[in-house]
Design an enzyme around this catalytic site. Structure first.
Site, mmCIF file in Angstrom:
data_model
loop_
_atom_site.group_PDB
_atom_site.id
_atom_site.type_symbol
_atom_site.label_atom_id
_atom_site.label_comp_id
_atom_site.label_asym_id
_atom_site.label_seq_id
_atom_site.Cartn_x
_atom_site.Cartn_y
_atom_site.Cartn_z
ATOM 1 N N HIS A 234 25.844 50.064 47.290
ATOM 2 C CA HIS A 234 25.805 49.024 48.222
ATOM 3 C C HIS A 234 25.613 49.681 49.383
ATOM 4 O O HIS A 234 26.088 50.668 49.990
ATOM 5 C CB HIS A 234 26.849 48.105 47.811
ATOM 6 C CG HIS A 234 27.126 47.578 46.477
ATOM 7 N ND1 HIS A 234 26.260 46.699 46.274
ATOM 8 C CD2 HIS A 234 27.779 47.867 45.533
ATOM 9 C CE1 HIS A 234 26.344 46.273 44.881
ATOM 10 N NE2 HIS A 234 27.425 46.985 44.542
ATOM 11 N N CYS A 276 20.954 48.783 50.589
ATOM 12 C CA CYS A 276 20.726 47.758 51.801
ATOM 13 C C CYS A 276 21.238 48.572 53.129
ATOM 14 O O CYS A 276 21.934 49.163 53.056
ATOM 15 C CB CYS A 276 21.660 46.592 51.583
ATOM 16 S SG CYS A 276 21.194 45.568 49.915
#
Length: 414
Positions: A234, A276
């Site tokens: 993440h 991301c």
């Protein structure tokens, strides 16, 4: 009756959650009780049992009963153990059974494995069997194997059990005197089994894994021509990698870790980052002045707003990476491919990452091509895709970002 129905529904929900976790995350959920059992013959030494208990504790097993019986009675003991687990009416998180007997007596262990596989409380849960020979001169010696496993469990709690065992196998084979002996594992696991309390793929784990990877490369006797590291995690709003506990690390710190590797001095170092780099969801840019008949026939695909840009940093002032000076040795020979442009979301779905899947297709089609040019083709294909995130019904665009300080063409296959 209401209690029975409630307990049954709760058990079904826990099983479904464990299966769903395995399907989504690729690893087992071991939130339930961890139960270990030692079945040992009377000839087994007390020191071996003590070592087993230390391994159980290092792996986080709460219940560790020991039953002493002849090898012929192991199946009966295991049947009783299975019945006890089923009587609790709640699924276990994981079970570990250690079978310790003189060398050559455990001739049909598959009967014992099948007995525990029929346990309802362990449906869909990992079942680990540790078969040890306690006879003098047996190979490998239980003491060497168990001591190494216990030490690694404490030092590398973020490793999966297969990673731990592979490293222990290497050490055990290296310490065997005379003919080389190496343990063997047989696995039908469907996901990663991580028994430590640390999130296995958190930022600290990334840094620790890269540090150990660098150390192993530096100790190699044969030369290394290239290194490739793929990181999937993440990402935070500033491009940092986030762990499940909220801790963060900048990707540049991981790149610098490998740049210090002596074995890779002057060699290409490749990083693939699927994470991301912010929260922006790019809708893309479309042509604004179209003839009416083109608008009527079809709308041309939108182009990602970050596409078609080439930035060249000739000095440190032009670099925003926060890493070493572009002209320094630590920054040379590095190729980093980000799955998203700076500030944007990196998309993936139940089928995986569009970036990684497209990269595999391009490499298979032209394995002898220059990697920088192949990544450019990957970006072209990814930019043509319309993607949808899990919380967005409208199509969005994705665009790679490639950073390179390579000083030569890089072809992975001659």
């Amino acid at each position: 009756m209401a209690f029975l129905v409630s307990g049954t529904l709760r058990m079904a929900a826990q099983i479904a959650d464990a299966q769903d976790s395995l399907r989504r995350k690729g690893k087992y959920s071991v939130q339930g009780p961890r139960v270990a059992l030692t079945l040992s013959s009377p000839e087994v030494s007390a020191s071996t049992v003590a070592l087993l208990e230390s391994v159980f504790q290092a792996l986080g097993f709460e219940s560790c009963p020991r039953r002493e019986a002849s090898v012929q009675d192991f199946l009966e003991e295991l049947t009783g153990f299975r019945e006890q687990l089923d009587a609790h009416r709640a699924p276990a998180g994981c079970v570990l059974v250690a079978l310790v007997a003189p060398r050559g007596q455990l001739r049909q262990p598959q009967k014992l494995v099948r007995e525990l596989s029929g346990c309802e409380a362990l449906r869909g849960c990992p079942k680990v069997f540790l078969l040890l020979s306690s006879a003098p001169g047996a190979s490998p010696k239980p003491g060497t194997f168990l001591t190494g496993l216990s030490e690694l469990c404490g030092r590398c709690p973020h490793w999966s059990l297969l990673q731990l065992l592979t490293e222990v196998f290497r050490r055990t084979a290296g310490e065997s005197s005379g003919a080389a002996h190496c343990p063997v594992l047989r696995s039908s696991l469907r996901g990663a089994l991580c028994l430590g309390d640390v999130e296995p793929w958190g930022p600290e784990a990334f840094q620790g894994e890269l540090a150990q990877f660098r150390e192993r490369l530096d100790t190699r006797r044969s030369p290394v021509s290239c290194a490739l590291v793929a990181l999937m995690a993440h990402g935070g709003p500033q491009g940092q990698l986030l762990g499940a506990d909220g801790r963060e690390v900048q990707p540049e710190a991981l790149v610098q870790e490998l740049s210090r590797c002596r074995a890779l001095r002057g060699r290409p170092k490749i990083f693939l980052l699927q994470a991301c780099r912010g929260g922006h969801r790019d809708v893309g840019l479309g042509p604004t002045a179209l003839p009416w008949f083109w608008r009527w026939l079809r709308a041309p695909p939108a182009t990602p707003s970050h596409a078609d840009v080439l930035q060249i940093y000739a000095d440190a002032q032009g670099s925003s990476s926060g890493g070493p000076t572009p002209g320094s040795c630590d920054q040379a020979d590095i190729l980093v491919a980000y799955a998203a442009a700076e500030g944007c979301v990196a998309y993936r779905d139940e089928k995986g990452s569009d970036f990684i899947q497209t990269l595999v297709e391009v490499l298979r089609a032209a394995p002898e091509g220059d990697l920088l040019e192949l990544l450019t083709e990957v970006n072209q294909r990814v930019c043509e895709l319309d993607v949808r995130g899990p919380d967005c019904s409208e199509s969005r665009k994705a665009c790679l970002e490639i950073r390179s300080s390579l000083r030569r063409r890089l072809c992975l296959q001659a």
